[in-house]
Scaffold this active site. Structure first.
Site, PDB file in Angstrom:
ATOM      1  N   TRP A 356    -117.632 -34.653 -37.790  1.00  0.00           N
ATOM      2  CA  TRP A 356    -118.765 -35.288 -36.783  1.00  0.00           C
ATOM      3  C   TRP A 356    -118.383 -36.391 -35.924  1.00  0.00           C
ATOM      4  O   TRP A 356    -118.985 -36.988 -35.054  1.00  0.00           O
ATOM      5  CB  TRP A 356    -119.629 -36.178 -38.172  1.00  0.00           C
ATOM      6  CG  TRP A 356    -118.872 -37.366 -38.759  1.00  0.00           C
ATOM      7  CD1 TRP A 356    -117.765 -37.190 -39.398  1.00  0.00           C
ATOM      8  CD2 TRP A 356    -119.205 -38.513 -38.535  1.00  0.00           C
ATOM      9  NE1 TRP A 356    -117.278 -38.565 -39.938  1.00  0.00           N
ATOM     10  CE2 TRP A 356    -118.402 -39.392 -39.347  1.00  0.00           C
ATOM     11  CE3 TRP A 356    -120.429 -39.337 -38.076  1.00  0.00           C
ATOM     12  CZ2 TRP A 356    -118.516 -40.957 -39.553  1.00  0.00           C
ATOM     13  CZ3 TRP A 356    -120.617 -40.860 -38.400  1.00  0.00           C
ATOM     14  CH2 TRP A 356    -119.519 -41.530 -39.037  1.00  0.00           C
ATOM     15  N   ASP A 357    -116.971 -36.608 -36.078  1.00  0.00           N
ATOM     16  CA  ASP A 357    -116.416 -37.294 -34.998  1.00  0.00           C
ATOM     17  C   ASP A 357    -116.613 -37.080 -33.734  1.00  0.00           C
ATOM     18  O   ASP A 357    -116.780 -38.017 -32.734  1.00  0.00           O
ATOM     19  CB  ASP A 357    -114.630 -37.227 -35.027  1.00  0.00           C
ATOM     20  CG  ASP A 357    -114.132 -37.269 -36.554  1.00  0.00           C
ATOM     21  OD1 ASP A 357    -114.688 -37.083 -37.634  1.00  0.00           O
ATOM     22  OD2 ASP A 357    -112.843 -37.911 -36.790  1.00  0.00           O
ATOM     23  N   GLU A 487    -116.095 -43.092 -47.436  1.00  0.00           N
ATOM     24  CA  GLU A 487    -115.924 -41.931 -48.318  1.00  0.00           C
ATOM     25  C   GLU A 487    -115.429 -42.566 -49.737  1.00  0.00           C
ATOM     26  O   GLU A 487    -114.830 -41.971 -50.725  1.00  0.00           O
ATOM     27  CB  GLU A 487    -114.969 -40.954 -47.718  1.00  0.00           C
ATOM     28  CG  GLU A 487    -115.624 -40.102 -46.838  1.00  0.00           C
ATOM     29  CD  GLU A 487    -114.707 -39.155 -45.979  1.00  0.00           C
ATOM     30  OE1 GLU A 487    -113.382 -39.497 -46.206  1.00  0.00           O
ATOM     31  OE2 GLU A 487    -115.213 -38.328 -45.305  1.00  0.00           O
ATOM     32  N   LYS A 599    -114.303 -48.158 -46.837  1.00  0.00           N
ATOM     33  CA  LYS A 599    -113.277 -47.213 -46.103  1.00  0.00           C
ATOM     34  C   LYS A 599    -113.458 -47.419 -44.544  1.00  0.00           C
ATOM     35  O   LYS A 599    -112.851 -47.895 -43.815  1.00  0.00           O
ATOM     36  CB  LYS A 599    -113.353 -45.923 -46.553  1.00  0.00           C
ATOM     37  CG  LYS A 599    -112.222 -45.117 -45.643  1.00  0.00           C
ATOM     38  CD  LYS A 599    -112.398 -43.455 -45.853  1.00  0.00           C
ATOM     39  CE  LYS A 599    -111.306 -42.887 -45.311  1.00  0.00           C
ATOM     40  NZ  LYS A 599    -111.607 -41.249 -45.357  1.00  0.00           N
ATOM     41  N   GLN A 600    -114.709 -47.354 -44.269  1.00  0.00           N
ATOM     42  CA  GLN A 600    -114.855 -47.256 -42.922  1.00  0.00           C
ATOM     43  C   GLN A 600    -116.480 -47.836 -42.492  1.00  0.00           C
ATOM     44  O   GLN A 600    -117.525 -47.768 -43.405  1.00  0.00           O
ATOM     45  CB  GLN A 600    -114.977 -46.000 -42.295  1.00  0.00           C
ATOM     46  CG  GLN A 600    -115.858 -44.969 -42.756  1.00  0.00           C
ATOM     47  CD  GLN A 600    -115.372 -43.505 -42.403  1.00  0.00           C
ATOM     48  OE1 GLN A 600    -114.555 -42.892 -43.206  1.00  0.00           O
ATOM     49  NE2 GLN A 600    -115.756 -43.108 -41.106  1.00  0.00           N
TER      50      GLN A 600
END
Ligand code: BGC
Length: 772
Positions: A356-357, A487, A599-600
């Site tokens: 998906w990046d 994640e 995480k992000q």
């Protein structure tokens, strides 16, 4: 963090050879040209730790899945970018001893990646165990002019006394992937030939049957005269030419190695060698110096289009150029079959496949720095995979044309095999829909909807409508068992980001249906038939939109990342000892999952995508809550935080996030650069300057800027393309200026003020006025 890369505006420089940093440098100094690329392995033998990597775009191997416990729905294989034949290799013996940096002493070691002209250079003095001292100087590049060719110039100069040299340039196809699941080799030999100093090796990948022909043409010169090889070797997976000579003290012997790399993706198999020979003849006729000049000129035009110039801060300047350079080395947008792997051509991790990046991070970079067809190609890539996405969803029990795009793919088939990601990290579907929206918003090419976009949107919308469930308890739709972008939480219920993006997809699909119906009635009817779309579907989608449950904390005034997030012990990242980070290398997985650490960007990712829906206070409350809990252990995280921080006027944090994203690999922030570079997050770095510091947004088909100048900088400037216009944006301490370098008038907004620039004209606002 490591700080061994010297700061320079145009070059990446390493001085002194430190074997423990070598794998990191092999990643950082990688070179490529969109068709092929390689890690900065040494030309000569090296018995120290190294990750050999030479990659050819589009060539992969479906490595049979290996998991401890098989789960129904797992894919059969994980597609791997293949380590292909090594064409840079030069085996060197000096006074009968092999030159190997792991066994000799080195002085004056210097490695430079010249980003302005697109080549890699290395020099050092080696003292061998037999006492011989030699100076080595090597330059190489993957040509962006002849994109199936590369060249090496490697010179050897004995320093104190004459030395006997045995020089063996070779092509070695007997290579392996370090991440092979069953320790197999992936290449079968097809053909080999070598006549004197020129030879070709053709290899075929097992299972996928891609063929690649790799050729070399060697010229070894001493005192201006070319030598002839004494020994030649041509084996199934190896070709080499050996030259013996003796060089005097101070006398330079130069090896030129021209290489070509052709894949059956671009040439018929039975003509690979013939084409390779033609291309070889062309590049050898040009010669190394001309090829290198052409390379510099071609890079100059790439920089002309995509450079960001930062004055007053070399670290920041080097960082952004490094990111832009690596992106341009990875993907050129000329081939709709290709995509952008998270590591590009710089390592094996992530399989070299599409994530998906691409949609979430890379599309904005290519939209603004290349013609619209580049981003369009990336969208069409997913349209080509629609049928596979429908099959993928079917395997998981969805029906009636629901499409679930894979988390990881090479050819449309799912490759990922961790259930909590493969089956649950479904937000990727939304990023693909968002990219269509983003592309149309930026380019104005709404015709894309009728041509390709709507079909993809219908598949995605169907998936979401089937993936939600009705809760009798809540009298709302819920989304159970998902993994959000963070994640470090798996199998959660009602991830705010996923649910919000799901209903956004449904809304956008309904609007798009209406648009195509109004604009292109014939195509609309065709699409209805093609997709077997029924009016009841639209009614059900609307019901989901109207009745979706989104977790939130009224008390804190924030969206909740997922149900129960506040049950976790609320600790902040600043209270974590440095010795415990990165968490993914220091803590057990179980501890990570139970912690509140993120995480992000997750909720913030949603606020970034859908910014226009939320007021500033809402964005601020969520940022203030989630930012201190985010460890940014995905490279994709700091850039989103930088943009949100900039939006909120938190200039200091925005700048810190920028440095972190732009120097992520140069400074090895996450202690994982040795696996390869974080190519896709590099587009995020670009976003943090253009959407962050310059505050660029598209609203109602027009460009808006809300720039600020980070206090450490004296100015920054960049070019963007927008709907046929080319704009040069410059921000310094005195003013914000936009030059319209195109042939038609354009109106842009700076901090809300509309400014119309005639063709060739410059408009701007003074910083004083902006502050007032
Ligand atoms: C991130 C994902 C990303 C993948 C590839 C993971 O670490 O969490 O969001 O798609 O890396 O870059």
């Amino acid at each position: 963090m490591k700080h061994y890369i010297l700061q320079d505006a145009w070059n990446i420089i390493e001085e002194g050879f430190e074997p423990h940093l070598h794998k990191i440098s092999e990643s950082i100094f990688s070179i490529g040209n969109g068709r092929m690329g390689q890690r900065a392995n040494f030309e000569e033998d090296y018995t120290g730790e190294s990750l050999q990597g030479s990659y050819v775009a589009g060539v992969y191997y479906p490595d049979k899945t290996r998991v401890g416990w098989w789960k129904n729905g797992y894919p059969e294989y994980f597609a791997k970018v293949l380590n292909a034949a090594n064409w840079i290799g030069i085996h060197l013996k000096i006074n009968e001893e092999v030159l190997d940096l792991a066994t000799c002493k080195t002085e004056g070691f210097r490695r430079v990646l010249n980003m302005q002209e697109g080549y890699l250079e290395r020099s050092f003095t080696a003292t061998l165990q037999n006492g011989t001292r030699v100076r080595i100087h090597a330059v190489r590049f993957c040509s962006i002019v002849d994109d199936e060719a590369g060249a090496v110039r490697y010179s050897i100069t004995p320093l104190d006394a004459s030395a006997r040299l045995e020089i063996t340039p070779y092509v070695d196809g007997d290579v392996r992937n370090q991440d092979a699941n069953y320790d197999e080799k992936f290449w079968n030999p097809i053909a080999h030939e070598l006549v004197n100093h020129e030879g070709y090796l053709t290899l075929e990948t097992r299972k996928t049957a891609f063929q690649v022909t790799t050729g070399m043409h060697c010229v070894v010169e001493r005192a201006g005269a070319a030598l002839a090889p004494q020994v030649t070797t041509a084996e199934a997976k190896y070709i080499a030419a050996t030259y013996h000579t003796e060089a005097n003290a101070g006398e330079e012997v130069v090896v030129y190695k021209y290489a070509v790399n052709l894949s059956s993706e671009n040439h018929p198999k039975d003509q690979l060698v013939a084409h390779a020979k033609n291309i070889m003849a062309d590049v050898v006729t040009k010669g190394f110096d001309v090829m290198k000049q052409e390379q510099a000129a071609a890079w100059a035009s790439k920089w002309e289009e995509s450079d960001i110039v930062i004055e007053g801060d070399v670290a920041a300047q080097q960082g952004i150029r490094f990111n832009i350079f690596q992106l341009n080395q990875t993907y050129t947008g000329e081939d709709a079959r290709l995509n952008i792997g998270p590591k590009g051509f710089t390592g094996e991790k992530y399989g070299g496949s599409t994530y998906w990046d691409t949609e979430a991070y890379c599309i904005p970079f290519y939209l603004a720095t290349a013609g619209p067809q580049v981003a369009r190609n990336l969208l069409v890539y997913r349209h080509r995979h629609l049928q596979k996405a429908i099959e993928n969803a079917q395997k998981l029990g969805f029906k009636d044309g629901a499409a679930l795009y894979p988390m990881v793919t090479m050819n449309g088939e799912e490759c990922h095999n961790e259930w909590e990601i493969t089956f649950e990290e479904i937000h990727r579907n939304a990023a693909i829909a968002f990219a269509i929206y983003n592309y149309i918003r930026y380019t104005g090419d709404a015709a894309y909807l009728a041509e390709y976009g709507l079909e993809v949107l219908i598949g995605i919308a169907r998936f979401w409508a089937q993936r939600v469930s009705w809760s009798n308890d809540r009298h709302q739709y819920v989304m159970l068992g998902v993994t959000g972008p963070n994640e470090y939480e798996n199998n959660v219920n009602n991830n705010w980001y996923t649910s919000t993006m799901a209903t956004w997809c449904l809304e956008y699909t309904l609007q798009s249906l209406q648009y195509v119906q109004q604009q292109e009635a014939a195509r609309y009817n065709e699409l209805l038939q093609l997709t077997r779309f029924k009016a009841e579907e639209a009614t059900q989608w609307q019901h989901v939109i109207d009745n979706m449950y989104y977790p939130a904390s009224k008390e804190l005034g924030i969206f909740l990342q997922q149900d129960g997030y506040l049950d976790k012990e609320q600790i902040l990242v600043k209270d974590l000892p440095a010795s415990e980070r990165p968490l993914n290398q220091k803590w057990s997985w179980d501890r990570i999952l139970r912690s509140c650490f993120i995480k992000q960007a997750d909720v913030l990712q949603g606020l970034y995508f859908l910014e226009d829906r939320y007021d500033l206070d809402t964005i601020r409350r969520n940022y203030d809550f989630y930012e201190p809990r985010t460890v940014h252990e995905s490279s994709l995280s700091p850039c989103v935080h930088a943009i949100v921080a900039a939006k909120l006027g938190d200039e200091q944090r925005a700048y810190e996030f920028y440095l972190r994203t732009s120097r992520l690999d140069l400074d090895d922030y996450n202690n994982d650069t040795e696996d390869g570079l974080h190519i896709t997050s590099m587009a995020g770095t670009w976003m943090s300057v253009v959407e962050g510091f310059a505050g660029m947004r598209v609203r109602n088909g027009q460009l808006h800027f809300a720039p600020f100048l980070p206090s450490k900088w004296t100015s920054f400037a960049f070019k963007i393309r927008f709907r046929g216009a080319i704009l040069h944006v410059q921000i310094d301490q005195r003013q914000v200026q936009i030059t319209n370098a195109s042939s038609h008038e354009i109106t842009v907004f700076i901090h809300g003020a509309a400014l119309t620039a005639a063709a060739g004209a410059t408009v701007g606002l003074s910083q004083e006025l902006i502050k007032a």
